[in-house]
Scaffold this motif. Structure first.
Motif, PDB file in Angstrom:
ATOM      1  N   GLN A  15      42.285  59.528  57.857  1.00  0.00           N
ATOM      2  CA  GLN A  15      41.319  58.728  59.020  1.00  0.00           C
ATOM      3  C   GLN A  15      41.352  59.659  59.709  1.00  0.00           C
ATOM      4  O   GLN A  15      42.579  59.396  60.718  1.00  0.00           O
ATOM      5  CB  GLN A  15      41.035  57.995  59.592  1.00  0.00           C
ATOM      6  N   LEU A  17      41.247  60.941  63.824  1.00  0.00           N
ATOM      7  CA  LEU A  17      40.596  60.292  65.188  1.00  0.00           C
ATOM      8  C   LEU A  17      40.572  61.116  66.382  1.00  0.00           C
ATOM      9  O   LEU A  17      41.386  61.775  66.757  1.00  0.00           O
ATOM     10  CB  LEU A  17      41.411  58.974  65.562  1.00  0.00           C
ATOM     11  N   TYR A  19      39.542  60.973  71.178  1.00  0.00           N
ATOM     12  CA  TYR A  19      39.063  60.177  71.941  1.00  0.00           C
ATOM     13  C   TYR A  19      39.097  61.374  73.232  1.00  0.00           C
ATOM     14  O   TYR A  19      40.441  61.335  73.224  1.00  0.00           O
ATOM     15  CB  TYR A  19      40.464  58.774  72.650  1.00  0.00           C
ATOM     16  N   TYR A  25      40.245  52.074  71.649  1.00  0.00           N
ATOM     17  CA  TYR A  25      39.886  51.312  70.270  1.00  0.00           C
ATOM     18  C   TYR A  25      40.412  49.741  70.320  1.00  0.00           C
ATOM     19  O   TYR A  25      41.363  50.366  70.602  1.00  0.00           O
ATOM     20  CB  TYR A  25      40.582  51.579  69.052  1.00  0.00           C
ATOM     21  N   HIS A  28      42.879  45.002  67.986  1.00  0.00           N
ATOM     22  CA  HIS A  28      42.602  44.254  66.394  1.00  0.00           C
ATOM     23  C   HIS A  28      43.676  44.346  64.956  1.00  0.00           C
ATOM     24  O   HIS A  28      45.299  45.373  65.656  1.00  0.00           O
ATOM     25  CB  HIS A  28      41.401  46.312  65.481  1.00  0.00           C
ATOM     26  N   ASP A  30      44.750  46.115  61.239  1.00  0.00           N
ATOM     27  CA  ASP A  30      43.873  47.092  59.814  1.00  0.00           C
ATOM     28  C   ASP A  30      43.615  46.215  58.843  1.00  0.00           C
ATOM     29  O   ASP A  30      43.163  46.262  58.189  1.00  0.00           O
ATOM     30  CB  ASP A  30      44.717  48.193  60.514  1.00  0.00           C
ATOM     31  N   LEU A  56      50.367  55.522  61.287  1.00  0.00           N
ATOM     32  CA  LEU A  56      49.078  56.458  62.361  1.00  0.00           C
ATOM     33  C   LEU A  56      49.961  57.978  63.201  1.00  0.00           C
ATOM     34  O   LEU A  56      51.263  57.523  63.843  1.00  0.00           O
ATOM     35  CB  LEU A  56      48.904  55.385  63.462  1.00  0.00           C
ATOM     36  N   THR A  70      49.125  53.641  71.558  1.00  0.00           N
ATOM     37  CA  THR A  70      48.913  52.300  71.033  1.00  0.00           C
ATOM     38  C   THR A  70      49.778  51.503  71.237  1.00  0.00           C
ATOM     39  O   THR A  70      50.221  51.971  71.493  1.00  0.00           O
ATOM     40  CB  THR A  70      49.249  53.093  69.595  1.00  0.00           C
ATOM     41  N   HIS A 145      47.033  45.883  67.098  1.00  0.00           N
ATOM     42  CA  HIS A 145      47.063  47.032  68.233  1.00  0.00           C
ATOM     43  C   HIS A 145      46.295  47.193  68.720  1.00  0.00           C
ATOM     44  O   HIS A 145      44.865  46.910  67.952  1.00  0.00           O
ATOM     45  CB  HIS A 145      48.499  47.942  67.468  1.00  0.00           C
ATOM     46  N   GLY A 147      43.514  51.429  70.439  1.00  0.00           N
ATOM     47  CA  GLY A 147      44.007  52.536  71.654  1.00  0.00           C
ATOM     48  C   GLY A 147      43.756  52.850  72.803  1.00  0.00           C
ATOM     49  O   GLY A 147      42.438  52.469  72.604  1.00  0.00           O
ATOM     50  N   LYS A 157      42.502  62.652  72.828  1.00  0.00           N
ATOM     51  CA  LYS A 157      43.717  62.269  72.074  1.00  0.00           C
ATOM     52  C   LYS A 157      43.012  62.818  70.212  1.00  0.00           C
ATOM     53  O   LYS A 157      42.230  62.178  69.603  1.00  0.00           O
ATOM     54  CB  LYS A 157      43.849  60.628  72.271  1.00  0.00           C
ATOM     55  N   ASN A 161      44.989  58.719  61.217  1.00  0.00           N
ATOM     56  CA  ASN A 161      46.104  57.864  60.451  1.00  0.00           C
ATOM     57  C   ASN A 161      45.546  57.448  58.486  1.00  0.00           C
ATOM     58  O   ASN A 161      45.216  57.538  58.344  1.00  0.00           O
ATOM     59  CB  ASN A 161      45.593  56.295  61.234  1.00  0.00           C
ATOM     60  N   TRP A 163      46.054  54.595  56.010  1.00  0.00           N
ATOM     61  CA  TRP A 163      46.236  53.118  55.494  1.00  0.00           C
ATOM     62  C   TRP A 163      47.060  53.038  54.150  1.00  0.00           C
ATOM     63  O   TRP A 163      45.716  52.954  53.360  1.00  0.00           O
ATOM     64  CB  TRP A 163      45.023  52.645  55.703  1.00  0.00           C
TER      65      TRP A 163
HETATM   66  O1  LIG Z   1      44.249  55.229  68.271  1.00  0.00           O
HETATM   67  C1  LIG Z   1      45.140  54.571  68.266  1.00  0.00           C
HETATM   68  O2  LIG Z   1      46.348  54.298  68.653  1.00  0.00           O
HETATM   69  C2  LIG Z   1      45.002  53.509  67.506  1.00  0.00           C
HETATM   70  C3  LIG Z   1      43.961  54.126  66.376  1.00  0.00           C
HETATM   71  C4  LIG Z   1      44.089  53.113  65.715  1.00  0.00           C
HETATM   72  O3  LIG Z   1      44.504  51.501  65.567  1.00  0.00           O
HETATM   73  C5  LIG Z   1      43.173  52.653  64.309  1.00  0.00           C
HETATM   74  O4  LIG Z   1      42.463  53.498  63.867  1.00  0.00           O
HETATM   75  O5  LIG Z   1      43.127  51.570  62.871  1.00  0.00           O
END
Ligand SMILES: O=C(O)CCC(=O)C(=O)O
Ligand SMILES: [Fe+2]
Length: 272
Positions: A15, A17, A19, A25, A28, A30, A56, A70, A145, A147, A157, A161, A163
């Motif tokens: 995925q 990301l 920012y 973020y 939360h 995962d 990540l 992070t 954790h 973002g 950024k 990631n 999972w």
């Molecule tokens: O952007 C980050 O550093 C964390 C991203 C994250 O925790 C997630 O996508 O689940």
């Protein structure tokens, strides 16, 4: 990424990301929650599957002053060069970005968390690996954790990631369903994996002998989830784990009794 053969059933895919300045973020886990709408069994402490580890990968270079780290909310800060600020000092520092965030906004509080807790600044082609489950499959709440807000408008950024699950993930025919757990606990031979082999796992037997009128209309609950009728003469045999909480409730929903599974060899019996 230098990983072994990619197994589609065991990871959600990459995925990506992005920012921009001021975006973040919230912290939360995962680990995915049970959803009433899905038939998937998410309870990785039993026979279910869930996210197990996160990799990540960062695709940009950020300095700590650029934000975008992070953060691990429960992690001790690692700052060998200088003493990290306390949370309150970090709030003060975060206020210097007040043009980006409203006073007392969640983003401002998050910047303070990022500067006072364990956080990792993005470095191109480096990655962090962390686990969302304990070795026995229970969710590890200390993996929380987030973002951190990006504090520069000169770059974005970029990260990706992956999972990784502890078994076939939701949506695959090989994935465990809620129904399968019921079949399995009723003694079916169609077992995929035997949770009693995991550390802390135990077979627990609940029985209502019918001696106490108070339990005439009782039901058994795993925490707040209805497990079944527990009226006089009823019994249930369940694969459970040390620390699991079972409640016996009356017909108007009040908790009459709470049992907690203990560590030990052999079956544990709870009888009323
Ligand atoms: O952007 C980050 O550093 C964390 C991203 C994250 O925790 C997630 O996508 O689940
Ligand atoms: Fe995450």
């Amino acid at each position: 990424m230098g990983l072994n053969t990619y197994n589609e059933e065991l990871a959600d895919g990459l995925q990506v990301l992005r920012y921009n300045v001021s975006t973040a973020y919230k912290s939360h886990l995962d680990y995915l929650d049970m959803t009433p709408t899905s038939d998937h069994n998410f309870d990785s402490a039993g026979v279910g599957t869930n996210r197990f580890a996160t990799i990540l990968l960062y695709m940009v270079d950020f300095d700590p002053s650029d934000g975008g780290e992070t953060v691990f909310s429960y992690g001790e800060p690692y700052k060998p060069q200088k003493t990290p600020p306390t949370y309150l000092e970090a709030v003060e520092e975060a206020r210097t970005y007040s043009s980006l965030f409203k006073v007392n906004s969640w983003e401002e509080k998050m910047v303070a968390e990022c500067k006072s807790q364990l956080s990792v600044s993005p470095k191109r082609a480096k990655s962090v690996l962390f686990y969302t489950q304990h070795p026995d499959g229970r969710v590890d709440k200390r993996s929380k954790h987030g973002g951190c807000p990006v504090l520069t408008d000169e770059k974005s950024k970029w990260a990706a990631n992956l999972w990784v699950w502890n078994g076939p993930r939701m949506g695959y025919s090989t994935a465990p369903s809620k129904n399968q757990e019921t079949i399995k606990t009723r003694g079916s031979k169609r077992k995929k994996k035997d949770p009693t082999k995991l550390p802390g796992a135990r077979r627990v037997i609940f029985k209502n002998d019918g001696g106490d009128l108070k339990f005439n209309k009782a039901s058994l609950y795993y925490q707040e989830t209805l497990w079944g009728d527990f009226g006089p003469g009823k019994s249930h045999s369940v694969n459970s784990f040390k620390g699991h909480v079972w409640n016996v409730k009356g017909d108007d929903g009040e908790v009459l009794l709470t049992w907690i599974v203990e560590d030990g060899e052999g079956d544990q019996h709870f009888v009323i």
